[in-house]
Scaffold this active site. Structure first.
Site, PDB file in Angstrom:
ATOM      1  N   LYS A  53      23.270  32.375   9.708  1.00 26.61           N
ATOM      2  CA  LYS A  53      24.402  31.746  10.392  1.00 26.61           C
ATOM      3  C   LYS A  53      24.859  30.482   9.706  1.00 26.61           C
ATOM      4  O   LYS A  53      25.827  29.866  10.141  1.00 26.61           O
ATOM      5  CB  LYS A  53      24.005  31.431  11.835  1.00 26.61           C
ATOM      6  CG  LYS A  53      23.647  32.684  12.576  1.00 26.61           C
ATOM      7  CD  LYS A  53      23.378  32.443  14.021  1.00 26.61           C
ATOM      8  CE  LYS A  53      22.795  33.706  14.616  1.00 26.61           C
ATOM      9  NZ  LYS A  53      22.422  33.566  16.005  1.00 26.61           N
TER      10      LYS A  53
ATOM     11  N   SER B  20      19.695  33.719  21.893  1.00 29.30           N
ATOM     12  CA  SER B  20      19.188  33.110  20.658  1.00 29.30           C
ATOM     13  C   SER B  20      17.741  33.497  20.506  1.00 29.30           C
ATOM     14  O   SER B  20      17.022  33.672  21.487  1.00 29.30           O
ATOM     15  CB  SER B  20      19.260  31.593  20.720  1.00 29.30           C
ATOM     16  OG  SER B  20      20.492  31.175  21.184  1.00 29.30           O
TER      17      SER B  20
END
Lengths: 218, 279
Positions: free
Chosen positions: B76, B212
């Site tokens: 990311k 997450s």
């Protein structure tokens, strides 16, 4: 089993608003602008220290409220247009020119944008001026308030405003108004930013949360 | 004098012609309510911190598609320029493409002008593009970098709003991460403290948010260079396959076998010597 998948919390997808209190007041020889510093997205505070007083020129500032993206973009565009204009006329721009530029954008894109800017500054012709540009109107006023927190202080500012205040009294008036609004509006809070503009220039100040005046509080 | 040209995205970019049709499909007839396919979201925790010598960016590595983990080791933290990196939360495709386009634009700029790009330039380009698309690009980005004016950390929202702050968390796990950051952030921290703070903030996001998880990536940017630590901390749950999934030869019975030779005619043969340098 229900058909709906788990719904995201509002603050993940909602647009970032400045849900604010902004105020601009003229005094004898200039203007004072003030704003809070809270930026929210739904129920979550995204930025608790944002300065919503944006410079358009050396002695012209604007206060942002409404959608953060729209307001920031309008301020940037008008900053650029004012720069070009002041080079063309080879002089400092007038406050009403800046306000007219903001009004033009707000009016033309009325349906698409949702931002309210208060333009205030000092110029040689008319001294300190405050213009409100809500939804495309252009109105010169001795003082103007805006944002979600302004509803709570309409009475206060109407009662307490006096013509021809001194610079100190005006700054105190602005800080008091901001404090009262931040105390009652959930979308306003944080610190208070105060900008004083007179013929010598602009002076920025930040009043921290614990330095704000204390009003009646049980 | 050459214009410092910035590559314009193709005019045929986003086409909203189908949005009315999609609306009709979703809400129209009572019997046939057709749901649009859900885009893959990164349901993320990303964080960034400005410390004494530069910027530390951190991110988790889980990409989810509704309730399934689509990618356990997704990256990311995207490269924008040698001195600027960007963490992306929101729709995975949007963040990838947006950061790619931004990186190309900045490379062209630095080739044209001979300078390293500044972080504020990247932010302005991003803000411009996201505002133009009125929130249709679902990208929540944290940009961090070090340039000639110092170390900077910015966030850009999907509608085009921008904030400049010394510490930041974004994504679905941002509330938990923000709690850690608010508690332990100090100005001018040193490197180890900053890395530990970001790592703990992401860890808090991983523990408290379903979207997450897995490992933690860190990226340290200083004037001297970039240290991309992937992974910085691995998740203690390592999913090892219990058995092999290959079929043994002979599992499927062969009933019959025919071999057809393809007639290939050699038409033309050329030999090209390669220059191997030393000879």
């Amino acid at each position: 089993m229900s058909e709906e998948s788990f719904t995201d919390p509002g603050w993940l997808s909602e647009e970032v608003k400045t849900g604010t209190t902004i105020i601009a007041v003229t005094f004898d020889g200039g203007v004072v602008l003030g704003s809070d510093s809270r930026v929210s997205a739904g129920e979550s505070v995204v930025n608790r220290v944002m300065n919503k007083l944006s410079p358009l020129h050396d002695k012209i500032y604007c206060a942002l409220s409404g959608s953060a993206a729209d307001a920031q973009t309008i301020a940037e565009i008008v900053n650029y247009q004012l720069d070009v204009h002041s080079i063309e006329v080879e002089d400092d721009p007038l406050v009403c020119s800046a306000a007219t530029l903001v009004k033009n954008i707000s009016y033309k894109y009325k349906e698409e944008l949702s931002a309210h800017l208060i333009v205030a500054g000092w110029d040689r012709k008319k001294g300190g001026q405050v213009y409100a540009t809500l939804n495309g109107l252009l109105s010169r006023q001795p003082f103007a308030i805006g944002g979600s927190g302004s509803f709570y202080i309409h009475g206060f500012v109407d009662a307490e405003y006096r013509k021809n205040m001194t610079k100190r009294e005006c700054q105190e008036f602005v800080v008091n108004a901001l404090t009262l609004a931040m105390g009652r509006d959930g979308s306003s809070g944080g610190v208070a930013y105060v900008v004083t503009i007179d013929q010598d220039g602009a002076e920025e100040k930040c009043v921290l949360g614990n330095e704000l005046p204390k009003f009646f509080d049980q | 004098m050459a214009l410092s040209c910035v590559l314009e995205p193709a005019l045929s970019g986003f086409n909203f012609e189908n949005s009315t049709r999609n609306n009709v499909l979703e809400n129209g007839s009572e019997e046939g309510k057709i749901k649009a396919p859900k885009p893959m979201k990164t349901g993320t925790t990303i964080a960034g911190v400005v410390y004494k010598d530069g910027v530390v960016l951190g991110a988790d590595t889980r990409a989810t598609s509704d309730e399934v983990v689509a990618d356990k080791m997704c990256a990311k933290i995207h490269y924008i320029a040698p001195n600027i990196y960007c963490c992306g939360a929101g729709t995975a495709a949007d963040t990838e493409k947006t950061t790619d386009m931004l990186s190309s634009n900045l490379t062209i700029f630095s080739l044209n002008s001979g300078r390293n790009p500044r972080v504020v330039m990247a932010v302005n380009i991003l803000q411009d593009m996201l505002f133009r698309y009125r929130g249709m690009i679902g990208a929540n980005l944290i940009l961090g970098g070090v340039d000639c004016t110092g170390s900077h950390l910015y966030t850009v929202g999907p509608y085009g709003s921008m904030d400049k702050v010394p510490y930041l968390a974004m994504g679905s796990g941002n509330l938990a991460a923000m709690g850690i950051l608010e508690d332990r952030f100090k100005v001018n921290m040193d490197l180890e403290e900053a890395k530990a703070l970001v790592s703990d903030a992401i860890h808090a996001g991983i523990m408290s948010d379903l979207g997450s998880g897995n490992n933690i990536d860190l990226c340290v940017i200083t004037k001297e260079g970039v240290d991309y630590i992937r992974p910085h901390r691995e998740s203690p749950y390592n999913y090892k396959r219990q058995a092999k999934y290959k079929y043994k030869p002979g599992t499927t019975p062969v009933l019959s076998k025919t071999v057809t030779q393809l007639e290939l005619e050699l038409v033309h043969e050329t030999v090209q010597k390669m220059e191997t340098g030393s000879s």
